[in-house]
Scaffold this motif. Structure first.
Motif, PDB file in Angstrom:
ATOM      1  N   LEU A  22       0.833  -1.236   0.026  1.00 55.02           N
ATOM      2  CA  LEU A  22       0.061   0.031   0.090  1.00 55.02           C
ATOM      3  C   LEU A  22       0.794   1.109  -0.097  1.00 55.02           C
ATOM      4  N   TRP A  23       0.522   2.086  -0.919  1.00 55.89           N
ATOM      5  CA  TRP A  23       1.544   3.393  -1.193  1.00 55.89           C
ATOM      6  C   TRP A  23       0.552   4.637  -1.122  1.00 55.89           C
ATOM      7  N   LYS A  24       1.248   5.569  -0.408  1.00 59.04           N
ATOM      8  CA  LYS A  24       0.425   6.819  -0.527  1.00 59.04           C
ATOM      9  C   LYS A  24       1.290   7.662  -1.624  1.00 59.04           C
ATOM     10  N   VAL A  25       0.459   8.273  -2.467  1.00 61.05           N
ATOM     11  CA  VAL A  25       0.878   9.024  -3.587  1.00 61.05           C
ATOM     12  C   VAL A  25       0.276  10.368  -3.479  1.00 61.05           C
ATOM     13  N   ASP A  29      -0.870  19.052  -1.810  1.00 63.61           N
ATOM     14  CA  ASP A  29      -1.392  18.753  -0.307  1.00 63.61           C
ATOM     15  C   ASP A  29      -2.767  17.671  -0.826  1.00 63.61           C
ATOM     16  N   LYS A  30      -2.710  17.131  -2.047  1.00 65.89           N
ATOM     17  CA  LYS A  30      -3.677  16.134  -2.362  1.00 65.89           C
ATOM     18  C   LYS A  30      -2.918  14.812  -2.281  1.00 65.89           C
ATOM     19  N   HIS A  31      -3.536  13.872  -2.371  1.00 64.73           N
ATOM     20  CA  HIS A  31      -3.133  12.390  -2.240  1.00 64.73           C
ATOM     21  C   HIS A  31      -4.260  11.301  -2.609  1.00 64.73           C
ATOM     22  N   ILE A  32      -3.601  10.222  -2.860  1.00 67.72           N
ATOM     23  CA  ILE A  32      -4.321   8.987  -3.177  1.00 67.72           C
ATOM     24  C   ILE A  32      -3.800   7.889  -2.502  1.00 67.72           C
ATOM     25  N   TYR A  33      -4.451   6.907  -2.083  1.00 67.68           N
ATOM     26  CA  TYR A  33      -3.780   5.529  -1.715  1.00 67.68           C
ATOM     27  C   TYR A  33      -3.687   4.716  -2.800  1.00 67.68           C
ATOM     28  N   LEU A  34      -2.578   3.831  -3.176  1.00 73.19           N
ATOM     29  CA  LEU A  34      -2.700   2.921  -4.128  1.00 73.19           C
ATOM     30  C   LEU A  34      -2.283   1.698  -3.657  1.00 73.19           C
ATOM     31  N   GLY A  35      -3.190   0.481  -3.712  1.00 71.64           N
ATOM     32  CA  GLY A  35      -2.936  -0.745  -3.051  1.00 71.64           C
ATOM     33  C   GLY A  35      -2.713  -1.737  -3.995  1.00 71.64           C
ATOM     34  N   GLY A  36      -1.906  -2.791  -3.881  1.00 70.05           N
ATOM     35  CA  GLY A  36      -1.599  -3.794  -4.772  1.00 70.05           C
ATOM     36  C   GLY A  36      -2.283  -5.083  -4.309  1.00 70.05           C
ATOM     37  N   THR A  37      -3.038  -5.661  -5.128  1.00 70.92           N
ATOM     38  CA  THR A  37      -3.862  -6.690  -4.946  1.00 70.92           C
ATOM     39  C   THR A  37      -3.333  -8.107  -5.508  1.00 70.92           C
ATOM     40  N   PHE A  38      -3.516  -9.087  -4.828  1.00 71.27           N
ATOM     41  CA  PHE A  38      -3.528 -10.519  -5.161  1.00 71.27           C
ATOM     42  C   PHE A  38      -4.654 -11.260  -5.299  1.00 71.27           C
ATOM     43  N   VAL A 257      -7.307   3.411  -4.434  1.00 69.60           N
ATOM     44  CA  VAL A 257      -7.219   2.631  -5.652  1.00 69.60           C
ATOM     45  C   VAL A 257      -6.562   1.377  -5.554  1.00 69.60           C
ATOM     46  N   LEU A 258      -7.381   0.439  -6.004  1.00 72.94           N
ATOM     47  CA  LEU A 258      -6.768  -1.001  -5.873  1.00 72.94           C
ATOM     48  C   LEU A 258      -6.746  -1.752  -7.107  1.00 72.94           C
ATOM     49  N   VAL A 259      -5.358  -2.060  -7.544  1.00 71.02           N
ATOM     50  CA  VAL A 259      -5.124  -2.934  -8.834  1.00 71.02           C
ATOM     51  C   VAL A 259      -4.178  -3.897  -8.647  1.00 71.02           C
ATOM     52  N   GLY A 260      -3.879  -4.892  -9.514  1.00 65.84           N
ATOM     53  CA  GLY A 260      -3.158  -5.892  -9.425  1.00 65.84           C
ATOM     54  C   GLY A 260      -1.763  -5.650  -8.924  1.00 65.84           C
ATOM     55  N   ALA A 261      -1.099  -6.415  -7.891  1.00 65.37           N
ATOM     56  CA  ALA A 261       0.076  -5.862  -7.675  1.00 65.37           C
ATOM     57  C   ALA A 261       1.407  -5.850  -8.928  1.00 65.37           C
ATOM     58  N   LEU A 262       1.154  -6.599  -9.704  1.00 62.95           N
ATOM     59  CA  LEU A 262       2.100  -6.609 -10.745  1.00 62.95           C
ATOM     60  C   LEU A 262       2.044  -5.150 -11.603  1.00 62.95           C
ATOM     61  N   HIS A 263       0.898  -4.543 -11.516  1.00 61.47           N
ATOM     62  CA  HIS A 263       0.746  -3.506 -12.275  1.00 61.47           C
ATOM     63  C   HIS A 263       1.434  -2.279 -11.297  1.00 61.47           C
ATOM     64  N   LEU A 264       1.997  -2.509 -10.177  1.00 64.23           N
ATOM     65  CA  LEU A 264       2.705  -1.583  -9.440  1.00 64.23           C
ATOM     66  C   LEU A 264       4.288  -1.734  -9.608  1.00 64.23           C
ATOM     67  N   ALA A 265       4.872  -2.744  -9.917  1.00 61.77           N
ATOM     68  CA  ALA A 265       6.050  -3.136  -9.937  1.00 61.77           C
ATOM     69  C   ALA A 265       6.738  -2.930 -11.442  1.00 61.77           C
ATOM     70  N   GLY A 266       8.139  -2.951 -11.309  1.00 61.84           N
ATOM     71  CA  GLY A 266       9.023  -2.876 -12.433  1.00 61.84           C
ATOM     72  C   GLY A 266       9.124  -1.209 -13.201  1.00 61.84           C
ATOM     73  N   VAL A 281       5.972   9.280  -3.422  1.00 65.10           N
ATOM     74  CA  VAL A 281       5.466   7.953  -3.537  1.00 65.10           C
ATOM     75  C   VAL A 281       5.830   7.377  -2.110  1.00 65.10           C
ATOM     76  N   ALA A 282       5.106   7.098  -1.289  1.00 67.82           N
ATOM     77  CA  ALA A 282       5.706   6.439   0.231  1.00 67.82           C
ATOM     78  C   ALA A 282       5.051   5.294   0.383  1.00 67.82           C
ATOM     79  N   GLN A 283       5.619   4.119   0.780  1.00 64.25           N
ATOM     80  CA  GLN A 283       5.053   3.254   1.292  1.00 64.25           C
ATOM     81  C   GLN A 283       4.433   3.427   2.457  1.00 64.25           C
TER      82      GLN A 283
END
Length: 285
Positions: A22-25, A29-38, A257-266, A281-283
């Motif tokens: 889970l990352w805070k982007v 002063d605006k942000h979203i949370y981006l979560g990797g899903t399995f 925001v929830l997306v497949g974990a492989l969409h976050l990496a690489g 981007v901070a975990q």
């Protein structure tokens, strides 16, 4: 990590979440949370990690890969089957070489799967069925987290939106590996024999929020062995999603925001793209 597992991890709409994926982007002063899903859960994965439950409480807007309610509709289920049907006069047997079809038949016989109902369908369909059934053998049978949070959000009257339509996902699934059906089936059967050890490595990396290991295990083999599928499965979809994610970052209201974990990496992942565009981007610990 082989092709079909990467597809399952990244695409099918049954999902779970890691403790630290889970990352805070942030954009000023605006942000979203981006979560990797399995993609499938064991009963032991519940209750979900506190970080995700805490983040859910902080937002009133959740963004999923696609429209989960539409996926559950009778209309979409019919479209799903239609998309995988072979042209008239063709069967699963004619779509595969004699060798690949015999290997598939042997597997189905050994695992008490009646192949006859699948004969009108593309090899892609039976490939997905095999992987899901193999995952279920290892106890991954519980409700996925996308569904979990979607149902929770609806009950709590929170806003839910999506990054792509169900038909966009369906188009990819139904046409993946076109022209390479033998390879798809044979690789699926090979993966089935190694599934447990593969799952252990991927789940550990996912649970640790270790996007570098996710890159090594899930992305680099796909880049090397299936570059066209890598482009359509991950790169093109990531690129399509980025403008929508950036628009979300212009709103004052935070979202999850929830997306497949492989969409976050690489190097082509959402995290790298967001960092390259100057977002913080901070975990989430």
């Amino acid at each position: 990590m082989r092709l079909i597992l990467s597809l399952i991890f990244s695409l099918i709409c049954l999902s779970t979440l890691a403790e630290t994926s889970l990352w805070k982007v942030s954009n000023g002063d605006k942000h979203i949370y981006l979560g990797g899903t399995f993609h499938m859960l064991a009963e032991s994965d519940y209750p979900l990690p506190a970080e995700f439950e805490d983040t859910y409480q902080k937002v009133n807007w959740l963004v999923f890969e696609t429209d989960i309610s539409a996926l559950e509709s009778a209309e979409f289920q019919q479209q799903f089957q239609q998309a995988f049907l072979l042209p008239a006069g063709e069967t699963l047997k004619t779509a595969l070489s004699d060798t690949a079809f015999q290997q598939l038949s042997d597997y189905c016989q050994q695992n008490q799967i009646d192949l006859r109902p699948f004969m009108p369908f593309k090899p892609q369909f039976i490939s997905l069925i095999i992987v899901v059934q193999e995952l279920q053998k290892y106890g991954l049978t519980a409700e996925g987290v996308d569904n979990y949070f979607y149902n929770k959000a609806k009950a709590d009257n929170k806003l839910t939106t999506q990054l792509e339509s169900p038909n966009q996902q369906l188009h990819f699934l139904a046409n993946m590996a076109d022209g390479n059906e033998d390879n798809l089936i044979q690789q699926t059967l090979a993966d089935a024999k190694e599934l447990e050890s593969m799952m252990d490595g991927m789940r550990k990396a996912w649970r640790d929020g270790d996007d570098k290991t996710m890159d090594i295990l899930g992305i680099k083999p796909m880049q090397q062995d299936y570059p066209k599928i890598y482009q359509s499965l991950l790169v093109e979809r990531n690129n399509n999603w980025m403008p929508r994610i950036e628009t979300l970052l212009t709103h004052q209201e935070p979202k999850l925001v929830l997306v497949g974990a492989l969409h976050l990496a690489g190097q082509d992942g959402l995290l790298a793209q967001l960092k390259n565009k100057g977002y913080r981007v901070a975990q989430v610990p």
